[in-house]
Design a protein around this motif. Sequence first.
Motif, PDB file in Angstrom:
ATOM      1  N   THR A 167       0.826  -1.210   0.011  1.00 33.08           N
ATOM      2  CA  THR A 167       0.010  -0.211   0.034  1.00 33.08           C
ATOM      3  C   THR A 167       0.901   1.131  -0.206  1.00 33.08           C
ATOM      4  O   THR A 167       0.681   2.167  -0.759  1.00 33.08           O
ATOM      5  CB  THR A 167      -0.899  -0.046   1.172  1.00 33.08           C
ATOM      6  OG1 THR A 167      -1.705  -1.324   1.222  1.00 33.08           O
ATOM      7  CG2 THR A 167      -1.763   1.134   1.371  1.00 33.08           C
ATOM      8  N   ALA A 171       1.591   3.632  -3.141  1.00 32.53           N
ATOM      9  CA  ALA A 171       1.004   5.131  -3.123  1.00 32.53           C
ATOM     10  C   ALA A 171       1.905   6.110  -3.417  1.00 32.53           C
ATOM     11  O   ALA A 171       1.669   7.110  -4.226  1.00 32.53           O
ATOM     12  CB  ALA A 171       0.454   5.110  -1.670  1.00 32.53           C
ATOM     13  N   ALA A 175       1.409   8.538  -6.510  1.00 29.35           N
ATOM     14  CA  ALA A 175       0.657   9.731  -6.057  1.00 29.35           C
ATOM     15  C   ALA A 175       0.319  11.007  -7.105  1.00 29.35           C
ATOM     16  O   ALA A 175      -0.550  11.622  -6.915  1.00 29.35           O
ATOM     17  CB  ALA A 175       1.356  10.245  -4.887  1.00 29.35           C
ATOM     18  N   ARG A 180      -4.963   7.324  -5.507  1.00 24.57           N
ATOM     19  CA  ARG A 180      -4.742   7.069  -4.266  1.00 24.57           C
ATOM     20  C   ARG A 180      -4.876   5.581  -3.931  1.00 24.57           C
ATOM     21  O   ARG A 180      -5.371   4.915  -4.263  1.00 24.57           O
ATOM     22  CB  ARG A 180      -5.390   7.688  -3.482  1.00 24.57           C
ATOM     23  CG  ARG A 180      -5.578   9.420  -3.710  1.00 24.57           C
ATOM     24  CD  ARG A 180      -6.490  10.429  -2.726  1.00 24.57           C
ATOM     25  NE  ARG A 180      -7.951  10.036  -2.838  1.00 24.57           N
ATOM     26  CZ  ARG A 180      -8.595   9.445  -1.700  1.00 24.57           C
ATOM     27  NH1 ARG A 180      -8.102   9.282  -0.984  1.00 24.57           N
ATOM     28  NH2 ARG A 180      -9.744   9.414  -2.103  1.00 24.57           N
ATOM     29  N   ASN A 182      -4.614   3.239  -0.296  1.00 24.48           N
ATOM     30  CA  ASN A 182      -4.664   3.431   1.231  1.00 24.48           C
ATOM     31  C   ASN A 182      -5.273   2.017   1.774  1.00 24.48           C
ATOM     32  O   ASN A 182      -5.528   1.093   1.048  1.00 24.48           O
ATOM     33  CB  ASN A 182      -5.743   4.343   1.837  1.00 24.48           C
ATOM     34  CG  ASN A 182      -5.430   5.880   1.691  1.00 24.48           C
ATOM     35  OD1 ASN A 182      -4.192   6.225   2.139  1.00 24.48           O
ATOM     36  ND2 ASN A 182      -5.866   6.618   0.516  1.00 24.48           N
ATOM     37  N   THR A 239      -3.165   9.583   0.920  1.00 24.23           N
ATOM     38  CA  THR A 239      -2.575   8.592   0.244  1.00 24.23           C
ATOM     39  C   THR A 239      -1.732   7.918   1.143  1.00 24.23           C
ATOM     40  O   THR A 239      -0.942   8.475   1.763  1.00 24.23           O
ATOM     41  CB  THR A 239      -2.138   8.670  -1.098  1.00 24.23           C
ATOM     42  OG1 THR A 239      -2.257   7.468  -2.002  1.00 24.23           O
ATOM     43  CG2 THR A 239      -1.045   9.749  -1.102  1.00 24.23           C
ATOM     44  N   GLY A 240      -1.316   6.476   1.032  1.00 19.31           N
ATOM     45  CA  GLY A 240      -0.472   5.693   1.575  1.00 19.31           C
ATOM     46  C   GLY A 240      -0.527   5.710   3.164  1.00 19.31           C
ATOM     47  O   GLY A 240       0.432   5.227   3.871  1.00 19.31           O
TER      48      GLY A 240
END
Length: 251
Positions: A167, A171, A175, A180, A182, A239-240
């Motif tokens: 993830t 991400a 980006a 995105r 998550n 994100t991430g």
Amino acid sequence: MQVQNKIVIVTGSGSGIGAAAAKHFGRHGAKVVVSDIKEEKAKAVSEEIKNAGGEAIAISADVADYKEVKSLIKDTVGQFGRLDVMVNNAGIGPEHLYKTADHTLSDWDNVIAVNQTGVFYCMKLALRQMLEQGNGNIVNIASLAGLKASLNNLSYSASKFAVVGMTKSAALEYASKNIRINAVCPGYTESDLLSKLLNARPDMDEMLKRVIPMNRYGNVEEIAEAIVWLASDNTKFITGQTITLDGGTSL
Ligand SMILES: NC(=O)c1ccc[n+]([C@@H]2O[C@H](COP(=O)([O-])OP(=O)(O)OC[C@H]3O[C@@H](n4cnc5c(N)ncnc54)[C@H](O)[C@@H]3O)[C@@H](O)[C@H]2O)c1
């Protein structure tokens, strides 16, 4: 939640957390592809969404089979023209709860194939479509077991730490491409997966509730809420990240 008209695939959505997420997407106006290795279960959830006034189709796919994941995404794009959200939820636990020295090879192979390689296949193929269309959103279902040590559960622990790693790394890669990625990390949540664990080890019920500060298991709707939120346009700058829903267990 802002997911109206988004085209969403939820893997493993024939039951549990995935089914709750698929229905929640349906209630918020998304077009949902209910996917599961068990076709009948996927069809039943898709019918429920339609009966409640939402839009859904069922496509069966085994996430551990690259060709089936490829067809799932191709058929989704064939039907709806694009793929806005991929929820990688399908997951299994080991059949036996043994310490590492006794963890069976078959449990290792099966759990890694579904929980880790399956998420990789789904991310890889969804990302290709999302890059082509210029937008996308992936929500992976990891676990508290992907953040903290677990006992007698090595393959599951390895696979869920891998989901968190995939993830964050992906991400970062995407980006700048309007995509995105998550993860949600549920703690112990009432579902078939948890029932299986408690049937194998009934003594664990009391012990688990004792380590959860809220003294109860999560319910699937609570996890679904976070999945749909991360997939929505309400969270455009996130994100991430991993969102932990565990009644305080990780504290
Ligand atoms: N329930 C919990 O306590 C808990 C906690 C943390 C994380 N999770 C994670 O949440 C996700 C959903 O679990 P759940 O609790 O709803 O379990 P569940 O067993 O109720 O649902 C899992 C679904 O995935 C499907 N599935 C299994 N293998 C598949 C495959 N190869 N391809 C496609 N579908 C497949 C099953 O048929 C089932 O419908 C899993 O990734 C699980 O690891 C669950």
